[in-house]
Write a protein that holds these residues in place. Structure first.
Motif, PDB file in Angstrom:
ATOM      1  N   THR A 129       0.856  -1.181   0.000  1.00 34.01           N
ATOM      2  CA  THR A 129       0.000   0.000   0.000  1.00 34.01           C
ATOM      3  C   THR A 129       0.897   1.237   0.000  1.00 34.01           C
ATOM      4  OG1 THR A 129      -1.901   1.073   1.097  1.00 34.01           O
ATOM      5  CG2 THR A 129      -0.164   0.200   2.522  1.00 34.01           C
ATOM      6  N   SER A 180     -11.161  -2.449  -9.025  1.00 39.14           N
ATOM      7  CA  SER A 180     -11.922  -2.602  -7.792  1.00 39.14           C
ATOM      8  C   SER A 180     -12.434  -4.030  -7.691  1.00 39.14           C
ATOM      9  CB  SER A 180     -13.097  -1.622  -7.758  1.00 39.14           C
ATOM     10  OG  SER A 180     -13.801  -1.711  -6.531  1.00 39.14           O
ATOM     11  N   ILE A 231      -8.174 -11.393  -0.196  1.00 41.95           N
ATOM     12  CA  ILE A 231      -9.444 -10.802   0.223  1.00 41.95           C
ATOM     13  C   ILE A 231      -9.949 -11.478   1.495  1.00 41.95           C
ATOM     14  CG2 ILE A 231     -11.833 -10.375  -0.453  1.00 41.95           C
ATOM     15  CD1 ILE A 231      -9.839  -8.620  -1.919  1.00 41.95           C
ATOM     16  N   LEU A 234      -8.164  -9.833   4.354  1.00 44.83           N
ATOM     17  CA  LEU A 234      -8.689  -8.499   4.654  1.00 44.83           C
ATOM     18  C   LEU A 234     -10.008  -8.588   5.414  1.00 44.83           C
ATOM     19  CD1 LEU A 234      -8.003  -6.742   1.222  1.00 44.83           C
ATOM     20  CD2 LEU A 234      -6.744  -6.394   3.353  1.00 44.83           C
ATOM     21  N   ASN A 244     -18.535  -5.238   0.241  1.00 45.94           N
ATOM     22  CA  ASN A 244     -17.448  -4.275   0.377  1.00 45.94           C
ATOM     23  C   ASN A 244     -16.683  -4.256  -0.942  1.00 45.94           C
ATOM     24  OD1 ASN A 244     -17.144  -3.977   3.653  1.00 45.94           O
ATOM     25  ND2 ASN A 244     -17.690  -6.063   3.075  1.00 45.94           N
ATOM     26  N   SER A 245     -15.852  -3.255  -1.130  1.00 41.11           N
ATOM     27  CA  SER A 245     -14.981  -3.248  -2.299  1.00 41.11           C
ATOM     28  C   SER A 245     -13.575  -2.818  -1.896  1.00 41.11           C
ATOM     29  CB  SER A 245     -15.521  -2.335  -3.409  1.00 41.11           C
ATOM     30  OG  SER A 245     -15.670  -1.004  -2.954  1.00 41.11           O
ATOM     31  N   ALA A 246     -12.596  -3.439  -2.539  1.00 39.65           N
ATOM     32  CA  ALA A 246     -11.185  -3.114  -2.318  1.00 39.65           C
ATOM     33  C   ALA A 246     -10.644  -2.498  -3.589  1.00 39.65           C
ATOM     34  CB  ALA A 246     -10.400  -4.373  -1.947  1.00 39.65           C
ATOM     35  N   LEU A 257      -2.813  -1.749  -2.738  1.00 39.34           N
ATOM     36  CA  LEU A 257      -4.175  -1.565  -2.239  1.00 39.34           C
ATOM     37  C   LEU A 257      -4.309  -0.144  -1.705  1.00 39.34           C
ATOM     38  CD1 LEU A 257      -6.990  -2.525  -1.444  1.00 39.34           C
ATOM     39  CD2 LEU A 257      -5.997  -3.498   0.645  1.00 39.34           C
ATOM     40  N   GLU A 259      -7.505   1.442  -0.756  1.00 39.52           N
ATOM     41  CA  GLU A 259      -8.497   1.579   0.302  1.00 39.52           C
ATOM     42  C   GLU A 259      -9.529   0.470   0.190  1.00 39.52           C
ATOM     43  OE1 GLU A 259     -10.874   5.092   0.027  1.00 39.52           O
ATOM     44  OE2 GLU A 259     -11.238   4.862  -2.107  1.00 39.52           O
ATOM     45  N   ILE A 260     -10.269   0.300   1.259  1.00 44.81           N
ATOM     46  CA  ILE A 260     -11.457  -0.559   1.265  1.00 44.81           C
ATOM     47  C   ILE A 260     -12.662   0.331   1.497  1.00 44.81           C
ATOM     48  CG2 ILE A 260     -12.705  -2.345   2.543  1.00 44.81           C
ATOM     49  CD1 ILE A 260     -10.042  -3.683   3.110  1.00 44.81           C
TER      50      ILE A 260
END
Length: 374
Positions: A129, A180, A231, A234, A244-246, A257, A259-260
């Motif tokens: 990140t 995403s 995933i 996370l 949710n989306s990453a 990565l 953000e989530i």
């Protein structure tokens, strides 16, 4: 004979724009009420009541949202929240006092949206990140200033030396194309719904403003091997539930990565369609700890593109909108420069083809609107 009493709502959805959530609720067999900033015509057709909150900044006002949800016909209803709510975990905690919260708890959202705690957790998990800081000291490399909990990308600007300011942070800019990952989680495990390619609709003031998404994106084989476990990790580390989306930046074999987003987001428009089961139903199941064993594959790709106004635009009553649009403004109204006008859909055999189809339709829609004004 007396008319039958219409059934009231059995769920309420709230977001900056709640149309996609309301449509997902309808597809899942629910009767939604909606609260957002627009009360668009198509939202009002599927949500009753459909409540519009005033805003000069395209942000949800916490007091106004609490007041809207305190209506007698909405109080105690299950609440599904979308974009625009996650920047205020304290508000979420207050809303959870009066509504069963169908999504991540306030403390989970606080952990995910705190950029420093988020980065520390990713470092522990070994997930790349970009570095974050509370200020940029002028060191080499590009840096971005971001609002904590912000959504939509309009808040992101190049950083300048000095403190980011209260409620803001600085993140090193990295190269790559935006991908995403939409997933369902039960607090310990996750099931991936699909991947989408995303793009910006830049302006000089907002160079990273969200432009749209297209999917499913066929990811490289290497991602197919590593992504499910990543995933899963996370979901467990942050105790995520529901949809949710990453958001990643991908360049070659490498990724970061960013953000989530701990709530259903814009890619509902991309993935919530047959043969996929109703995603809001899966969201509610996942919040209760139930995940599907597997999900069907979407063969045709879809794009959802946000059309913004280049200049102040008047929408007259009676205007006809193509079937391939959504978020159609209630008329008559004036939409300000750089504000969203509507969403435009496109289809194709690939994410790229679907995006190009949506862009052609956008050009046609803009040209036809210009002709009507002559």
């Amino acid at each position: 004979m007396a008319k039958p009493v219409a059934e009231g709502p059995d769920i309420v959805v709230a977001a900056l724009s709640a149309r996609a959530l309301a449509a997902a609720a309808r597809r899942a067999g629910r009767r939604p009420a909606a609260v957002d900033l627009f009360a668009d015509r198509d939202t009002a057709q599927i949500a009753d009541p459909c409540l519009r909150l005033d805003s000069d900044t395209l942000r949800l006002d916490p007091a106004a949202l609490r007041d809207a949800l305190a209506r007698p016909d909405l109080r105690d209803l299950p609440l599904v929240y979308g974009a625009g709510v996650e920047d205020d975990p304290t508000l979420l905690a207050r809303l959870a006092e009066d509504h069963p919260l169908m999504g991540n708890r306030a403390e989970v959202v606080a952990r995910v949206k705190d950029p420093f705690r988020f980065a520390a957790t990713l470092d522990r998990l070994g997930v790349p990140t970009p570095p974050v800081a509370s200020a940029w000291d002028g060191s080499s490399g590009d840096h971005l200033r971001k609002r904590i909990g912000g959504s939509g990308g309009a808040h992101i600007t190049p950083a300048t030396a000095g403190d980011a300011g209260p409620g803001w942070y600085v993140q090193r800019r990295v190269a790559g194309h935006a991908v995403s990952v939409l997933f369902l989680a039960d607090g310990a495990r996750a099931v991936i719904v699909g991947l989408s390619r995303q793009w910006t609709a830049p302006t000089p003031e907002s160079p990273y403003r969200y432009g749209g998404a297209a999917g499913p994106w066929r990811c490289p084989e290497r991602w197919t091997r590593i992504l499910p476990a990543l995933i899963d990790g996370l979901a467990a580390a942050f105790e995520l539930v529901g949809l949710n989306s990453a958001d990643f930046l991908v360049i070659g074999p490498d990724f970061h990565l960013l953000e989530i987003n701990p709530r259903p987001g814009a890619t509902l428009d991309v993935f919530d369609r047959p043969p996929m089961p109703p995603l809001l139903g899966l969201h509610l199941d996942a919040c209760a700890g139930r995940l599907p064993e597997r999900l069907p594959k979407l063969l045709e790709c879809r794009a959802a593109l946000v059309l913004y106004a280049d200049a102040a635009t008047r929408i007259e009553a009676g205007r006809r909108w193509p079937a391939w649009t959504a978020d159609r403004p209630a008329a008559p109204t004036v939409i300000g420069r750089d504000e969203p006008v509507c969403t435009v859909f496109g289809e194709g055999p690939s994410a790229t083809a679907a995006r190009r189809h949506a862009e052609r339709r956008q050009r046609d829609l803009t040209a036809n609107a210009a002709m009507e004004m002559q």
